[in-house]
Motif scaffolding. Structure first.
Motif, short mmCIF file in Angstrom:
data_model
loop_
_atom_site.label_atom_id
_atom_site.label_comp_id
_atom_site.label_asym_id
_atom_site.label_seq_id
_atom_site.Cartn_x
_atom_site.Cartn_y
_atom_site.Cartn_z
N LEU A 1 16.15 -5.90 -2.61
CA LEU A 1 14.91 -5.28 -3.06
C LEU A 1 14.92 -3.78 -2.76
O LEU A 1 14.54 -2.97 -3.60
N MET A 2 15.35 -3.42 -1.56
CA MET A 2 15.34 -2.01 -1.19
C MET A 2 16.29 -1.20 -2.08
O MET A 2 15.99 -0.08 -2.48
N GLN A 3 17.45 -1.79 -2.42
CA GLN A 3 18.38 -1.11 -3.32
C GLN A 3 17.77 -0.99 -4.71
O GLN A 3 17.85 0.06 -5.35
N SER A 4 17.10 -2.06 -5.15
CA SER A 4 16.47 -2.04 -6.46
C SER A 4 15.38 -0.97 -6.52
O SER A 4 15.22 -0.27 -7.52
N LEU A 5 14.63 -0.81 -5.41
CA LEU A 5 13.59 0.23 -5.34
C LEU A 5 14.20 1.61 -5.52
O LEU A 5 13.69 2.43 -6.29
N ALA A 6 15.30 1.87 -4.78
CA ALA A 6 15.96 3.17 -4.88
C ALA A 6 16.45 3.39 -6.31
O ALA A 6 16.31 4.49 -6.86
N TYR B 1 -5.23 15.29 2.94
CA TYR B 1 -5.69 14.23 2.04
C TYR B 1 -4.51 13.40 1.53
O TYR B 1 -3.35 13.79 1.66
N ALA B 2 -4.84 12.27 0.95
CA ALA B 2 -3.80 11.39 0.41
C ALA B 2 -4.32 10.67 -0.83
O ALA B 2 -5.53 10.50 -1.00
N LEU B 3 -3.39 10.28 -1.68
CA LEU B 3 -3.69 9.34 -2.76
C LEU B 3 -3.20 7.98 -2.32
O LEU B 3 -2.16 7.87 -1.68
N GLU B 4 -3.97 6.96 -2.65
CA GLU B 4 -3.59 5.61 -2.26
C GLU B 4 -3.53 4.71 -3.49
O GLU B 4 -4.45 4.68 -4.30
N GLY B 5 -2.43 4.00 -3.62
CA GLY B 5 -2.31 3.01 -4.68
C GLY B 5 -1.92 1.69 -4.06
O GLY B 5 -1.02 1.65 -3.22
N SER B 6 -2.62 0.64 -4.41
CA SER B 6 -2.24 -0.63 -3.83
C SER B 6 -1.71 -1.54 -4.93
O SER B 6 -2.08 -1.41 -6.10
N ILE B 7 -0.78 -2.40 -4.55
CA ILE B 7 -0.19 -3.36 -5.48
C ILE B 7 -0.58 -4.74 -4.95
O ILE B 7 -0.25 -5.07 -3.81
N ALA B 8 -1.32 -5.49 -5.76
CA ALA B 8 -1.92 -6.73 -5.25
C ALA B 8 -0.86 -7.79 -4.93
O ALA B 8 -0.94 -8.47 -3.91
N VAL B 9 0.14 -7.93 -5.80
CA VAL B 9 1.07 -9.05 -5.66
C VAL B 9 2.50 -8.55 -5.52
O VAL B 9 3.12 -8.12 -6.49
N THR B 10 3.03 -8.54 -4.29
CA THR B 10 4.44 -8.21 -4.09
C THR B 10 5.09 -9.36 -3.30
O THR B 10 5.66 -10.27 -3.88
N TRP C 1 9.33 -2.37 -9.98
CA TRP C 1 8.71 -1.76 -11.15
C TRP C 1 7.24 -1.47 -10.91
O TRP C 1 6.71 -0.45 -11.36
N GLN C 2 6.55 -2.33 -10.19
CA GLN C 2 5.14 -2.06 -9.89
C GLN C 2 5.03 -0.81 -9.01
O GLN C 2 4.12 -0.01 -9.17
N THR C 3 5.97 -0.64 -8.08
CA THR C 3 5.98 0.56 -7.25
C THR C 3 6.21 1.78 -8.13
O THR C 3 5.55 2.81 -7.99
N ARG C 4 7.15 1.65 -9.08
CA ARG C 4 7.45 2.77 -9.97
C ARG C 4 6.20 3.22 -10.72
O ARG C 4 5.93 4.41 -10.87
N GLU C 5 5.40 2.25 -11.19
CA GLU C 5 4.21 2.61 -11.96
C GLU C 5 3.20 3.37 -11.10
O GLU C 5 2.59 4.33 -11.56
N VAL C 6 3.03 2.93 -9.85
CA VAL C 6 2.09 3.62 -8.96
C VAL C 6 2.63 5.01 -8.61
O VAL C 6 1.88 6.00 -8.59
N PHE D 1 0.84 -1.19 0.00
CA PHE D 1 0.00 0.00 0.00
C PHE D 1 0.87 1.24 0.00
O PHE D 1 1.64 1.45 0.93
N LEU D 2 0.72 2.04 -1.05
CA LEU D 2 1.49 3.28 -1.15
C LEU D 2 0.53 4.45 -0.94
O LEU D 2 -0.48 4.55 -1.64
N LEU D 3 0.82 5.30 0.04
CA LEU D 3 0.01 6.49 0.29
C LEU D 3 0.89 7.72 0.19
O LEU D 3 2.01 7.73 0.73
N MET D 4 0.39 8.75 -0.51
CA MET D 4 1.12 10.00 -0.63
C MET D 4 0.28 11.14 -0.10
O MET D 4 -0.89 11.28 -0.45
#
Lengths: 254, 498
Positions: free
Chosen positions: B414-419, B296-305, B382-387, B265-268
């Motif tokens: 994974l954390m390095q790949s995210l960055a 307020y926030a925007l929420e994007g969820s990623i079903a499969v991580t 990559w799924q995080t990047r898209e959201v 779950f990504l919230l901004m």
């Protein structure tokens, strides 16, 4: 009693010699020690090498114990698994102690940092996961060496490098220090790697009671000592964290 | 050493937990009890609300007892909870009239389609920020009113009350029927602008106003507890993801957090105005401090991580534990040109293609299990990047760093790949229990334990930080390949597929 198999007995004798004081031996030396023809010893060594129980040094042609054998004897725990299991406890140790936390395992005679939690003061710090530290000059290393005599004696054979005036470079002295660490359940490095820096560590044991890693804190001497001695509260925090991780790995609580 | 403490209750999907924090927001005690999941039929998931209430009282007492503290040592209690799970109870007796309907329960699937009518899932999005889906409370209330005999009449007469878990707990603790804006915002019944129940939505959903709680800010003193916890001020309530946003100190527009678990779950934070998404993200209330304007926030969820790592472990058997994926991935230097799009149940934000199915693209004879392990981990990046791209686009601000929590943050690769993939620093806080921390922060703020939001920022510390280390050209190429792999997932499901 059924007949014993001579070649297995000879292979065992070779392995025993290679785990003794002199860890790298040539075919001629082994043959001499065992009073066997060189051809026989060579055949056994080639078979042992094929299954990974011995390795031949490319330059000298000498033989030593292989990685496969070492993994069978010492407990092997995946470093990434250890980090995942220790995450909450290491965070909590950093929060309680106010110092940076590291978790390490032994890797080729050095301490491999598998987890690092920043000191909680928001100063700029870089993640040191994957770094190697000298085992004899760090608290984590002493805890790990104390539990692994094989690695300790191998390190002694390689020689103990000096980093500061306080670094223990004498094997006899280090042996005493390791025995102390084993007896009391924690170890200290007092400016032995970096002048002005100190580290404290305690062992992480798995369910068989085998030490699979070490967890410790490090920081400046002024913060980690009280009247010249390591602070008791910090030692307790480190030991409690080590026990908590050990419990999560299935070690018998004590 | 701290003299006063804050208690935080996290009423989650699987368990109820209580964490006690000292004045420097450090955890001093934890207690946790799991509750039963009741599965009447496939797709239906219920809880017993009475069991949960008993557990919550128990974990607070137990967490205190473990460190020899008493109720007097607590300055306040904050609540964070699983969102959308729906409880209906009798106003007079306080007894639930039905088991709680868990957010995962899909009994409203036909109702939701019916409610959408010709307009489809987005019929109410403008008013409430959410698409019609089985998760949300409104349709669950409607289902209960339709299916439990005599319930609608009693609800219209105000004899039966509705609440999400926060409401149910505050009712039992303080005897008040209230909810906080973040929880109310997940019912599909609250208007995002007025932050009050919306007559158009109530009407369309067929839910009588008389059964609804009063909507209050996320942090204020709702009341003092009675019973076993007598005298304890209850001072905060937030849905779990909102509490995590607050616990990660995402107080400025553009601040974002992502919780990495089975799904993510990504919230901004988008500031004081709700931002409507053109990319299928949810618009939600982040939090509301007292009488200040809501954030307020925007929420994007990623079903499969994390679920993909579990699949790799359980279905392919290439690793023995989830952590070993990192060990396997590190046996190679890169993904070998292999990309894994886990569209197991279709593509979600920002694509929304239910006809898509998973794809492993770029297979050659060179690909080993190590490359597959890399592709599995990179799928999360990559799924995080898209959201994140969708959020940047909708919000008109750019993410400057990502705060992360959840079990997958133990994976360094994974954390390095995210960055690398996001091209921003990725930061893990020292308190991993961010929902509990957020509820504690909120309650502490409400009672003046921590006087200012800035005090909370000062309490919050980095445990680790990963900096981007990938060449721009390499990142762009990777993203291009990822999107080509995504393109290969669509149009897979045919009419005659089950």
């Amino acid at each position: 009693m059924p007949a014993r198999i001579q070649s297995i007995e000879r292979a065992a004798a070779i392995l025993r010699l290679l785990s003794g004081r002199n860890r790298r031996l040539g075919v001629a030396q082994l043959a001499g020690e065992l009073d066997l023809p060189k051809g026989t010893v060579h055949g056994i060594l080639r078979t042992l090498a094929a299954v990974g129980f011995v390795e031949q040094d490319e330059e000298t042609g000498r033989y030593q114990l292989g990685a496969a054998l070492l993994h069978m004897g010492s407990s092997y725990l995946d470093g990434n698994e250890l980090r995942a299991r220790a995450l909450n406890w290491s965070d909590s140790l950093a929060a309680r102690s106010g110092e940076s936390v590291r978790i390490g395992t032994l890797h080729e005679g050095k301490v491999l940092v598998v987890h690092h939690v920043f000191r909680p003061d928001d100063s700029r710090q870089a993640l040191e996961v994957g770094a190697l530290q000298p085992a004899h000059a760090t608290a984590m290393g002493k805890v790990l060496l104390a539990a692994n005599r094989y690695a300790a004696s191998e390190l002694a054979a390689a020689g103990l490098a000096r980093y500061t005036l306080a670094t223990i470079t004498d094997w006899e002295m280090l042996s005493l220090e390791l025995k102390d660490a084993l007896d009391r359940g924690w170890a200290i490095d007092a400016e032995e790697l970096v002048v002005g820096e100190m580290s404290l560590a305690a062992p992480i044991d798995d369910r068989r009671g085998v030490t699979v890693g070490a967890i410790g804190i490090s920081g400046p001497v002024e913060r980690l000592t009280d009247a010249g001695a390591p602070r008791n509260d910090l030692i307790s925090f480190v030991r409690e964290a080590a026990r908590a991780v050990s419990r999560d790995l299935g070690a018998i609580p004590w | 050493m701290s003299e006063r403490y804050i208690a935080s209750v996290d009423q989650g999907t699987a368990s109820s937990r209580c964490l006690i924090f000292d004045d420097r927001a450090r955890i001093v005690s934890v207690s946790q009890v799991e509750h039963r999941h009741i599965f009447p039929r496939p797709g239906l998931v219920e809880h017993d609300p009475r069991e949960i209430w008993r557990n919550v009282q128990h974990v607070v007492q137990d967490a205190l007892g473990a460190v020899r503290l008493g109720l007097r040592d607590l300055v306040a209690l904050g609540i964070t909870n699983q969102r959308e799970t729906t409880v209906l109870w009798d106003r007079t007796t306080g007894e639930p009239v039905h088991n709680a309907l868990n957010w995962q329960d899909t009994r409203t699937v036909h109702l939701v389609r019916e409610l959408g009518g010709d307009d489809g899932a987005d019929r109410f999005r403008e008013r409430c920020g959410l698409p019609l889906a089985t998760y949300f409370s409104g349709p669950k209330i409607r289902w209960l009113l339709d299916h439990v005999d005599g319930l609608r009449e009693r609800a219209e007469a105000g004899e039966v009350l509705f609440g999400t878990m926060d409401s149910w707990l505050i009712w039992n603790l303080c005897g008040r029927h209230v909810t906080d804006v973040t929880n109310a915002g997940r019912t599909m019944l609250m208007n995002l602008e007025t932050l009050d129940w919306d007559d158009v939505l109530l009407d369309a959903m067929g839910v009588p106003r008389a059964m609804l709680p009063e909507i209050r800010p996320s942090m204020e003193i709702y009341g003092e507890a009675g019973g076993a916890l007598a005298g304890l001020p209850v001072a905060a309530a937030l849905g779990d993801q909102h509490a995590a946003l607050f616990g990660q100190t995402c107080f400025s527009p553009g601040d974002a957090k992502c919780t990495y678990g089975t799904g993510s779950f990504l919230l901004m934070n988008t500031g004081e105005q709700p931002v409507r998404s053109n990319n299928g993200l949810l618009t939600t209330v982040g939090y509301k401090i007292g009488d200040r304007p809501a954030t307020y926030a925007l929420e994007g969820s990623i079903a499969v991580t994390g679920a993909l790592v579990q699949w790799f472990r359980d279905k392919l058997g290439l690793i023995g534990s989830a952590s070993e994926i990192e060990t396997l991935a590190r046996t190679v230097d890169d993904n070998g040109g292999c990309y894994f799009v886990p569209a197991f149940a279709g593509l979600f934000a920002p694509y929304w293609r239910s006809d898509a199915r998973g794809v492993i693209a770029g297979l050659t004879g060179y690909i080993s299990k190590g490359h597959l392990a890399r592709a599995v981990l990179e799928a999360t990046s990559w799924q995080t990047r898209e959201v994140v791209d969708a959020m940047n686009n909708d919000a008109g601000v750019s993410l400057t760093s990502l705060k992360v929590d959840g079990g997958m943050t133990a994976n360094n690769l994974l954390m390095q790949s995210l960055a690398d993939v996001l091209d921003v620093p990725v930061v893990r806080p020292i308190v991993a229990e961010t929902p509990s921390l957020g509820a504690a922060y909120a309650a502490g703020l409400a009672v003046g334990f921590w006087p200012k939001v800035e005090d909370l920022r000062a309490q919050w510390h980095k445990a680790a930080e990963w900096l981007p280390a990938m060449e721009a050209a390499q990142r762009e190429k990777g993203y291009r390949k990822w999107r080509k792999a995504v393109a290969r997932t669509v149009d897979w499901v045919d009419e005659d597929d089950d």
